[in-house]
Design an enzyme around this catalytic site. Structure first.
Site, PDB file in Angstrom:
ATOM      1  N   GLU A 107      62.089  25.338  30.643  1.00 57.32           N
ATOM      2  CA  GLU A 107      63.505  25.835  31.399  1.00 57.32           C
ATOM      3  C   GLU A 107      63.549  25.821  32.580  1.00 57.32           C
ATOM      4  O   GLU A 107      62.996  26.612  33.367  1.00 57.32           O
ATOM      5  CB  GLU A 107      64.080  26.696  30.563  1.00 57.32           C
ATOM      6  CG  GLU A 107      64.285  27.041  28.879  1.00 57.32           C
ATOM      7  CD  GLU A 107      63.629  27.767  28.027  1.00 57.32           C
ATOM      8  OE1 GLU A 107      61.848  28.936  29.235  1.00 57.32           O
ATOM      9  OE2 GLU A 107      63.130  27.644  27.176  1.00 57.32           O
ATOM     10  N   TYR A 119      59.021  19.019  38.124  1.00 60.76           N
ATOM     11  CA  TYR A 119      58.680  18.326  36.420  1.00 60.76           C
ATOM     12  C   TYR A 119      59.046  17.300  36.760  1.00 60.76           C
ATOM     13  O   TYR A 119      57.987  16.872  35.947  1.00 60.76           O
ATOM     14  CB  TYR A 119      59.572  19.768  35.679  1.00 60.76           C
ATOM     15  CG  TYR A 119      59.548  21.070  35.869  1.00 60.76           C
ATOM     16  CD1 TYR A 119      58.123  22.071  36.204  1.00 60.76           C
ATOM     17  CD2 TYR A 119      60.347  21.552  36.178  1.00 60.76           C
ATOM     18  CE1 TYR A 119      58.068  22.643  36.865  1.00 60.76           C
ATOM     19  CE2 TYR A 119      60.838  23.669  36.314  1.00 60.76           C
ATOM     20  CZ  TYR A 119      59.638  23.995  36.790  1.00 60.76           C
ATOM     21  OH  TYR A 119      59.256  25.246  37.047  1.00 60.76           O
TER      22      TYR A 119
END
Ligand SMILES: CC(C)(COP(=O)(O)OP(=O)(O)OC[C@H]1O[C@@H](n2cnc3c(N)ncnc32)[C@H](O)[C@@H]1OP(=O)(O)O)[C@@H](O)C(=O)NCCC(=O)NCCS
Length: 153
Positions: A107, A119
């Site tokens: 998250e 990411y």
């Protein structure tokens, strides 16, 4: 990439420095005990980056029957933008995969463009959102997954 940075597993002697870094970076920081609990666990762990003896970053993973949650990633401000975050997450993914991890998730705050870029550069894509997941300040979380990490590392 910074050649002087060493990437290795966190040991008991690193935990206080990691917790101090955590407290200096996050508004709702993990405690020392949270990092101590990662030591010698088959399904979770913490990878650290060191410049000499100084801790400058870390990445934490938790493997839950093949689904690996990357639960904490951070690099000290003066060391950002040098590829250290990417090396840390990659090393955490490799370690988790060696322990049976197959898919990776995390998250991230919707406004955290640096982390989202990191990411995405490792093959994660946004698959969902958790409303008001974070506090201090309140914000939605993006849920990202990399289900094909084998091809991306
Ligand atoms: C997010 C964080 C860990 C990134 O660490 P870093 O060491 O600076 O990242 P890297 O230098 O390894 O960069 C990795 C990739 O992300 C991109 N990136 C990093 N910072 C960026 C920024 N501020 N803006 C845009 N892209 C960025 C880089 O371009 C790089 O992409 P590439 O490999 O395709 O060139 C760091 O900014 C940090 O600690 N932030 C505070 C804590 C935090 O938000 N943690 C994440 C919680 S989910």
């Amino acid at each position: 990439m910074d050649a002087m940075i060493n990437i290795c597993e966190m040991t008991a002697s690193d935990t206080e420095a990691v917790a101090a870094m955590e407290e200096s970076i996050f508004t709702t920081p993990w405690k020392l005990r949270d990092f101590e609990d990662l030591l010698d666990q088959p399904d979770r762990g913490c990878i650290v980056a060191k410049s000499g003896d100084m801790i400058v970053g870390c990445a934490v993973f938790h493997n839950i029957v093949g689904d690996v949650d990357i639960t904490n990633v951070q690099v000290k401000e003066a060391y950002r933008g040098k590829g250290i975050g990417k090396r840390l997450v990659k090393a955490a993914m490799e370690k988790a995969r060696a322990a049976g991890g197959e898919r990776f998730t995390l998250e991230v705050r919707e406004s955290n463009l640096a982390a989202i870029s990191l990411y995405e550069s490792l093959g994660f894509t946004v698959e969902g959102k958790r409303k008001n997941f974070y506090e201090n300040p309140r914000e939605d979380a993006l849920i990202m997954w990399n289900r094909k990490a084998r091809n991306n590392l």
